[in-house]
Design a protein around this motif. Structure first.
Motif, PDB file in Angstrom:
ATOM      1  N   GLY A 263       0.804  -1.217   0.000  1.00 37.59           N
ATOM      2  CA  GLY A 263       0.000   0.000   0.000  1.00 37.59           C
ATOM      3  C   GLY A 263       0.826   1.249   0.000  1.00 37.59           C
ATOM      4  N   GLY A 264       0.210   2.349   0.434  1.00 39.97           N
ATOM      5  CA  GLY A 264       0.816   3.659   0.320  1.00 39.97           C
ATOM      6  C   GLY A 264       2.104   3.822   1.083  1.00 39.97           C
ATOM      7  N   GLU A 265       2.326   3.018   2.123  1.00 46.89           N
ATOM      8  CA  GLU A 265       3.532   3.200   2.918  1.00 46.89           C
ATOM      9  C   GLU A 265       4.748   2.470   2.340  1.00 46.89           C
ATOM     10  N   CYS A 266       4.561   1.702   1.264  1.00 49.13           N
ATOM     11  CA  CYS A 266       5.672   1.013   0.615  1.00 49.13           C
ATOM     12  C   CYS A 266       5.835   1.581  -0.795  1.00 49.13           C
ATOM     13  N   ALA A 267       6.860   2.392  -0.979  1.00 55.63           N
ATOM     14  CA  ALA A 267       7.053   3.031  -2.277  1.00 55.63           C
ATOM     15  C   ALA A 267       8.491   3.497  -2.391  1.00 55.63           C
ATOM     16  N   PHE A 268       8.933   3.733  -3.606  1.00 55.80           N
ATOM     17  CA  PHE A 268      10.271   4.301  -3.819  1.00 55.80           C
ATOM     18  C   PHE A 268      10.278   5.014  -5.154  1.00 55.80           C
ATOM     19  N   THR A 269      11.276   5.886  -5.320  1.00 54.59           N
ATOM     20  CA  THR A 269      11.508   6.515  -6.616  1.00 54.59           C
ATOM     21  C   THR A 269      12.844   6.014  -7.136  1.00 54.59           C
ATOM     22  N   SER A 270      12.847   5.448  -8.331  1.00 57.00           N
ATOM     23  CA  SER A 270      14.102   4.960  -8.910  1.00 57.00           C
ATOM     24  C   SER A 270      15.048   6.144  -9.116  1.00 57.00           C
ATOM     25  N   ALA A 271      16.338   5.855  -9.107  1.00 57.27           N
ATOM     26  CA  ALA A 271      17.340   6.924  -9.216  1.00 57.27           C
ATOM     27  C   ALA A 271      17.259   7.599 -10.588  1.00 57.27           C
ATOM     28  N   PRO A 272      17.668   8.864 -10.665  1.00 55.98           N
ATOM     29  CA  PRO A 272      17.684   9.550 -11.968  1.00 55.98           C
ATOM     30  C   PRO A 272      18.813   9.012 -12.840  1.00 55.98           C
ATOM     31  N   PRO A 273      18.791   9.321 -14.132  1.00 58.77           N
ATOM     32  CA  PRO A 273      19.892   8.862 -15.001  1.00 58.77           C
ATOM     33  C   PRO A 273      21.236   9.333 -14.454  1.00 58.77           C
ATOM     34  N   THR A 274      22.217   8.442 -14.463  1.00 57.78           N
ATOM     35  CA  THR A 274      23.543   8.792 -13.945  1.00 57.78           C
ATOM     36  C   THR A 274      24.118   9.985 -14.708  1.00 57.78           C
ATOM     37  N   GLY A 275      24.606  10.951 -13.965  1.00 52.48           N
ATOM     38  CA  GLY A 275      25.193  12.149 -14.569  1.00 52.48           C
ATOM     39  C   GLY A 275      24.235  13.316 -14.666  1.00 52.48           C
ATOM     40  N   SER A 276      22.953  13.063 -14.473  1.00 47.96           N
ATOM     41  CA  SER A 276      21.993  14.165 -14.625  1.00 47.96           C
ATOM     42  C   SER A 276      22.091  15.109 -13.425  1.00 47.96           C
ATOM     43  N   PRO A 277      22.082  16.423 -13.681  1.00 53.53           N
ATOM     44  CA  PRO A 277      22.302  17.400 -12.595  1.00 53.53           C
ATOM     45  C   PRO A 277      21.022  17.744 -11.837  1.00 53.53           C
ATOM     46  N   VAL A 278      20.247  16.745 -11.513  1.00 59.53           N
ATOM     47  CA  VAL A 278      18.963  16.975 -10.856  1.00 59.53           C
ATOM     48  C   VAL A 278      19.162  17.247  -9.363  1.00 59.53           C
ATOM     49  N   PRO A 279      18.262  17.972  -8.727  1.00 55.79           N
ATOM     50  CA  PRO A 279      18.379  18.188  -7.278  1.00 55.79           C
ATOM     51  C   PRO A 279      18.399  16.859  -6.520  1.00 55.79           C
ATOM     52  N   THR A 280      19.366  16.719  -5.639  1.00 53.27           N
ATOM     53  CA  THR A 280      19.542  15.475  -4.883  1.00 53.27           C
ATOM     54  C   THR A 280      19.638  15.801  -3.408  1.00 53.27           C
ATOM     55  N   ARG A 281      18.838  15.134  -2.594  1.00 55.17           N
ATOM     56  CA  ARG A 281      18.863  15.310  -1.144  1.00 55.17           C
ATOM     57  C   ARG A 281      19.502  14.083  -0.500  1.00 55.17           C
ATOM     58  N   ILE A 282      20.597  14.321   0.206  1.00 60.44           N
ATOM     59  CA  ILE A 282      21.304  13.254   0.920  1.00 60.44           C
ATOM     60  C   ILE A 282      21.162  13.532   2.412  1.00 60.44           C
ATOM     61  N   TRP A 283      20.781  12.523   3.170  1.00 58.53           N
ATOM     62  CA  TRP A 283      20.632  12.698   4.618  1.00 58.53           C
ATOM     63  C   TRP A 283      21.618  11.784   5.326  1.00 58.53           C
ATOM     64  N   ALA A 284      22.415  12.370   6.225  1.00 59.35           N
ATOM     65  CA  ALA A 284      23.436  11.610   6.953  1.00 59.35           C
ATOM     66  C   ALA A 284      23.127  11.601   8.443  1.00 59.35           C
ATOM     67  N   ILE A 285      23.140  10.401   9.016  1.00 62.88           N
ATOM     68  CA  ILE A 285      23.019  10.284  10.467  1.00 62.88           C
ATOM     69  C   ILE A 285      24.180   9.443  10.983  1.00 62.88           C
ATOM     70  N   GLY A 286      24.732   9.875  12.105  1.00 60.78           N
ATOM     71  CA  GLY A 286      25.876   9.171  12.682  1.00 60.78           C
ATOM     72  C   GLY A 286      25.680   8.862  14.149  1.00 60.78           C
ATOM     73  N   ASP A 287      26.110   7.682  14.568  1.00 59.42           N
ATOM     74  CA  ASP A 287      26.103   7.324  15.999  1.00 59.42           C
ATOM     75  C   ASP A 287      24.711   7.508  16.591  1.00 59.42           C
ATOM     76  N   PHE A 288      23.742   7.030  15.864  1.00 56.25           N
ATOM     77  CA  PHE A 288      22.350   7.333  16.201  1.00 56.25           C
ATOM     78  C   PHE A 288      21.644   6.244  16.994  1.00 56.25           C
ATOM     79  N   GLY A 289      22.056   4.972  16.790  1.00 54.70           N
ATOM     80  CA  GLY A 289      21.200   3.874  17.219  1.00 54.70           C
ATOM     81  C   GLY A 289      21.345   3.451  18.654  1.00 54.70           C
ATOM     82  N   ASN A 290      21.023   4.335  19.586  1.00 54.06           N
ATOM     83  CA  ASN A 290      21.077   3.943  21.000  1.00 54.06           C
ATOM     84  C   ASN A 290      19.699   3.843  21.620  1.00 54.06           C
TER      85      ASN A 290
END
Ligand SMILES: [Fe+2]
Length: 427
Positions: free
Chosen positions: A97-124
């Motif tokens: 259903g609605g909670e299971c979804a993804f967007t496939s990656a854009p073509p390699t090399g394309s200068p599209v807006p990309t959001r990267i999220w980094a978390i470190g030392d989080f899992g306590n």
């Protein structure tokens, strides 16, 4: 009548014999493929149904043998396209259903807006982890994460199955269903063992690209790898269980990988930071020292733009710097290519070797502590503030932002890439 028959058929499908105990979660996302992963309590041949709408899952892929650790690769996807999916087996769906979804990656090399999220030392499993998770979601306001990177120490205290379940897979259940994850390994993921057995929870949970499946030169190991997204090339390195030596296997692979990439931006991440005086000291600890001496020179020679690490439970950030491989007291003006803070005026750099790198420590996405001092290479620092790090890349501009546990941006800088003919000299 046909609808009635369909309902009758659905009503007679037996309930799945197996129960879902982990996931689903997403790995190895490329423009045309993705791997859907989950765990069940009983062995069955897993199946994924997927399609272009939540109520139109008209394609499917299945495993050939029964297992409890499910990995189903979906191939032949259209790039940059939204898909919905359901997991389960021939006996029925376990999540859909609605909670299971993804967007496939854009073509390699394309200068599209990309959001990267980094978390470190989080899992306590503490309040900090949940506050950082929820405050980032509030900050993002619905902007999806394209690339989710974990900087290691993903599951305290010893990276056990039960700790991974509670502090990673349960804590981030909803996000993992919609966001491909690209993890790095830390010391707590191996219970401090530099030679962990292949049965540890990290290795069981994650199948990272080791054959160049997502771009980059094959690393031949699950422990470090590279991949592409849009016009960004990312390297996930291993500072815990692999060689950190200059000329070692990891170092040689980085050199070959960076020589091969044609991507506009290069971002590297791993656990133990080369520069820190937070809750750890890069002048004193072996892994940090060796990454700085053996790996950082290779990254800088390969044109790396940004390095993001964890381990130290603070936020620290450098200017645009290069060529510093010694102890903190040897850091000097010659290492600084742009003395600005990168906020009002972005750092401008050319592609190519040793035109500068910005270093970030963000090991405070769950754990957080006071710093023991300040590292001269890392003048922008926050003390005792949990948060996460966001990278937004669009065309020739990269912006980095530290988001605190209340959803406030607390540090922000930008790098702009200019080819040599257009380069603006630093003041
Ligand atoms: Fe650590």
């Amino acid at each position: 009548m046909i609808r009635l028959l369909a309902l009758l058929v659905l009503a007679t499908v037996p309930a799945a014999a197996e129960s879902l105990t982990r996931g689903p979660y997403l790995q190895l996302a490329t423009p045309t493929s993705i791997t859907v992963c989950w765990r069940t309590d009983a062995a069955v041949a897993g199946r994924v149904r997927y399609g272009l709408a939540a109520d139109k899952l008209d394609a499917s892929a299945a495993e050939g043998a029964a297992t409890t650790e499910h990995r189903v690769r979906l191939d032949g996807l259209a790039p940059a396209t939204r898909y919905w999916y359901a997991i389960g087996s021939a006996a029925g769906d376990l999540a859909a259903g609605g909670e299971c979804a993804f967007t496939s990656a854009p073509p390699t090399g394309s200068p599209v807006p990309t959001r990267i999220w980094a978390i470190g030392d989080f899992g306590n499993g503490g309040e900090g982890e949940m506050r950082v998770r929820d405050s980032y979601a509030a900050y993002a306001a619905g902007r999806a994460i394209d690339v989710w990177i974990m900087l290691g120490d993903n599951a305290y205290e010893n990276g056990l199955e039960s700790e991974y379940q509670a502090h990673v897979f349960d804590a981030y259940r909803d996000l993992l269903r919609v966001t491909p994850v690209w993890p790095a390994i830390g010391n707590h993921d191996t219970a401090q063992d530099p030679n962990p057995p292949p049965t540890i929870a990290y290795f069981r949970a994650f199948d990272n690209p080791q054959h160049g499946e997502a771009g980059g030169v094959p690393s031949g190991t699950n422990r470090y790898y590279s991949f592409d997204h849009g016009n960004v090339h990312l390297l996930c390195l291993d500072s815990m269980t692999s060689s950190r030596a200059l000329g070692g296997a990891q170092s040689r692979w980085i050199e070959a990988d960076l020589k091969a990439t044609k991507q506009r931006w290069i971002i590297a991440y791993w656990h133990h930071p080369p520069y820190t005086k937070g809750s750890h000291d890069s002048d004193r600890e072996t892994e940090l020292l060796e990454m700085r001496e053996g790996i950082v020179p290779v990254l800088e020679a390969g044109g790396c733009d940004l390095v993001v690490c964890g381990h130290s439970h603070v936020y620290e950030r450098s200017r645009l710097i290069t060529g510093h491989y010694g102890d903190s007291e040897t850091f000097c003006d010659a290492n600084v290519l742009d003395a600005g803070d990168g906020r009002d005026r972005p750092y401008v750099k050319q592609p190519g070797p040793r035109h500068g790198t910005v270093y970030v420590v963000a090991g405070c996405s769950g754990k957080f502590s006071r710093a023991m001092g300040s590292h001269p290479a890392m003048p922008f620092a926050l003390n005792g503030v949990p948060g996460s790090f966001v990278i937004d890349v669009a065309g020739d501009r990269l912006e980095g932002t530290f988001i605190d546990f209340q959803g406030h941006p607390r540090d922000r800088f930008a790098i702009e890439k200019k080819d040599a003919a257009n380069a603006v000299p630093s003041p």
